[in-house]
Design a protein around this motif. Structure first.
Motif, short mmCIF file in Angstrom:
data_model
loop_
_atom_site.label_atom_id
_atom_site.label_comp_id
_atom_site.label_asym_id
_atom_site.label_seq_id
_atom_site.Cartn_x
_atom_site.Cartn_y
_atom_site.Cartn_z
N ILE A 7 0.88 -1.17 0.00
CA ILE A 7 0.00 0.00 0.00
C ILE A 7 0.92 1.22 0.00
O ILE A 7 1.20 1.84 1.03
N SER A 8 1.40 1.56 -1.18
CA SER A 8 2.45 2.57 -1.30
C SER A 8 1.97 3.97 -0.92
O SER A 8 2.77 4.79 -0.47
N ALA A 9 0.68 4.26 -1.13
CA ALA A 9 0.16 5.57 -0.75
C ALA A 9 0.30 5.80 0.75
O ALA A 9 0.58 6.91 1.20
N LYS A 10 0.11 4.76 1.54
CA LYS A 10 0.29 4.86 2.98
C LYS A 10 1.76 5.09 3.33
O LYS A 10 2.09 5.87 4.24
N LEU A 11 2.65 4.45 2.59
CA LEU A 11 4.08 4.65 2.81
C LEU A 11 4.48 6.10 2.53
O LEU A 11 5.24 6.70 3.30
N VAL A 12 3.96 6.66 1.44
CA VAL A 12 4.26 8.06 1.12
C VAL A 12 3.73 8.98 2.22
O VAL A 12 4.39 9.95 2.61
N ALA A 13 2.54 8.68 2.72
CA ALA A 13 1.98 9.49 3.81
C ALA A 13 2.87 9.46 5.04
O ALA A 13 3.11 10.49 5.68
N ASN A 14 3.38 8.27 5.38
CA ASN A 14 4.29 8.16 6.53
C ASN A 14 5.58 8.94 6.31
O ASN A 14 6.09 9.60 7.22
N MET A 15 6.11 8.88 5.10
CA MET A 15 7.35 9.59 4.80
C MET A 15 7.18 11.09 4.93
O MET A 15 8.04 11.80 5.47
#
Length: 438
Positions: free
Chosen positions: A227-235
């Motif tokens: 779930i890459s969108a969640k990863l970008v949000a965390n970054m």
């Protein structure tokens, strides 16, 4: 404590004296003095039988009451003037400086992905673009240098998820962190096109070859997809972003991936304005969604235009390849307007346009928020039956418009500028969900 025997000068009850050396406190007192001066000016105009003061008169009265930096602007506590308000000079002030005085402590920086949009935003705000230098070392590491002080400032960084997405995302993260550790009061990431937004869930279909090995054509499995969108949000959150401003997220639920405020603007007001001004037969049109996921978007636009809507159900065998399409709705003898949030390779909208022509549509338009146009997209649009393919400038479109004359662009910089202004001043942003700021 004053010296013994010293006399304290008494000021008239209606006057105000600035004694604080703190710039923010002094600015607040000056603003109150200007507001009082404008009220006095308007009252005198109305009492003398003149017309009520309009917006231009109000700006003129504020400009007349704005103190000059070159002369004696406000009386000092040690002066012998009996009338402190007489020392306020009345020079003319240009609107650019006046707007800057109304929006203090704000800095807008641009990344390398979309400098034209950032320039349009600051022009709308009436301020200058912040100084920043971005470069890459010989090993392709990104280096960012902020060229001015951001201590205590409200910082906005404009960087869209387009072009070299990974490099631009890393540049945005570094810029956020650079401003944060330089003691910026708040850092807001303005991301017109959110990167990795399509990787927002974990329900990918299995590969066809693997399905053949399982000896069934309908076998599906839940893949080990990220779930890459969640990863970008965390970054973004870890880098130090305090607020996100974006437009037309692929899935509105992405806002829930963040623990910080997210303002998801909509291109719908600008789209409605374009349809009314550029499609003469829009009253005899039908709004069409190229997939079931965009049904809510097209129904909202159709309701605002008071026209009907339709949708196309599609099935994919794999990414960027459509297997079949079924039209739900009647488009015969009508102008069909395809509306979607983004178009990448444009296989979906081109197939949808052919389907609409086969069903009897007289003309076909496509209106997209994010025109990515990768791979064979431009050649497909040139060979398709579109009257026009309309996109916003959340992604740079100059090169695409040169290669394809059917592509037209809607400027949405005023919506982002107004969102920045309202956020900085603590005003509501929900007005922009249904209105275009002029």
């Amino acid at each position: 404590m004053g010296r013994k025997g010293s006399k304290q000068r008494k000021l008239p009850p209606d006057s105000q004296e600035v004694r604080s050396s703190h710039p923010i406190r002094a600015r607040t007192l000056i603003r109150s003095s200007l507001e009082k001066a404008s009220v006095i000016s308007n009252t005198s105009n109305s009492s003398s039988g003149g017309s009520p003061a309009c917006g231009s008169n109000l700006v003129h009265s504020l400009s007349s009451a704005t103190p000059s930096t070159g002369g004696s602007s406000i009386s000092d506590s040690g002066s012998d003037s009996k009338h402190p308000t007489d020392s306020i000079s009345t020079p003319s002030v240009d609107p650019h400086q006046l707007l800057q005085s109304r929006m203090p402590n704000i800095k807008v920086f641009s990344g390398s992905s979309h400098p034209d949009l950032a320039s349009r935003i600051v022009d709308r705000l009436g301020i200058d673009l912040g100084k920043v230098v971005t470069k890459k070392f010989s090993n392709l590491e990104t280096c960012v240098e902020i060229g001015e002080s951001v201590r205590g400032e409200d910082v906005y960084i404009v960087q869209s998820g387009s072009g070299e997405i990974n490099d631009n995302l890393m540049e945005l993260l570094i810029m956020i962190n650079a401003c944060k550790i330089a003691s910026a009061s708040r850092v807001t990431a303005v991301i017109p096109c959110f990167p990795y937004a399509r990787q927002d869930k974990k329900d990918k279909t299995g590969d066809d070859k693997l399905a053949e090995l399982m000896k069934t054509n309908e076998w599906k499995f839940r893949s080990r997809a990220p779930i890459s969108a969640k990863l970008v949000a965390n970054m973004l959150s870890v880098a130090g972003a305090d607020h996100i401003i974006t437009m037309d997220l692929h899935a509105s639920q992405i806002q829930g991936f963040f623990d910080i405020p997210v303002d998801n603007l909509y291109a719908e007001p600008a789209v409605l304005k374009w349809i009314r001004e550029n499609i003469a037969e829009w009253r005899n049109s039908i709004i069409v969604s190229p997939d079931a996921g965009g049904a809510k978007r097209v129904t909202s636009i159709a309701d605002r235009l008071n026209v009907e809507f339709a949708l196309i159900h599609k099935e994919r065998k794999k990414a960027n390849e459509v297997a079949s399409m079924v039209l739900v709705g009647d488009v015969k003898d009508r102008v069909a307007i395809l509306v979607d949030d983004m178009a990448d390779t444009c296989g979906t909208i081109c197939h949808a346009a052919d389907k609409l022509v086969e069903a009897g549509a007289t003309k076909v338009y496509a209106i997209l928020t994010h025109g990515i146009f990768s791979g064979p997209a431009i050649s497909r649009i040139n060979n398709a039956c579109f009257e026009a393919v309309v996109v916003t400038n959340t992604i740079p479109q100059d090169g695409h418009m040169k290669d394809c004359p059917k592509i037209q662009c809607i400027d949405v910089s005023m919506m982002f500028a107004e969102a920045v202004r309202r956020t900085h001043n603590g005003e509501s942003v929900s007005y922009l969900f249904s209105n275009v700021p002029y």
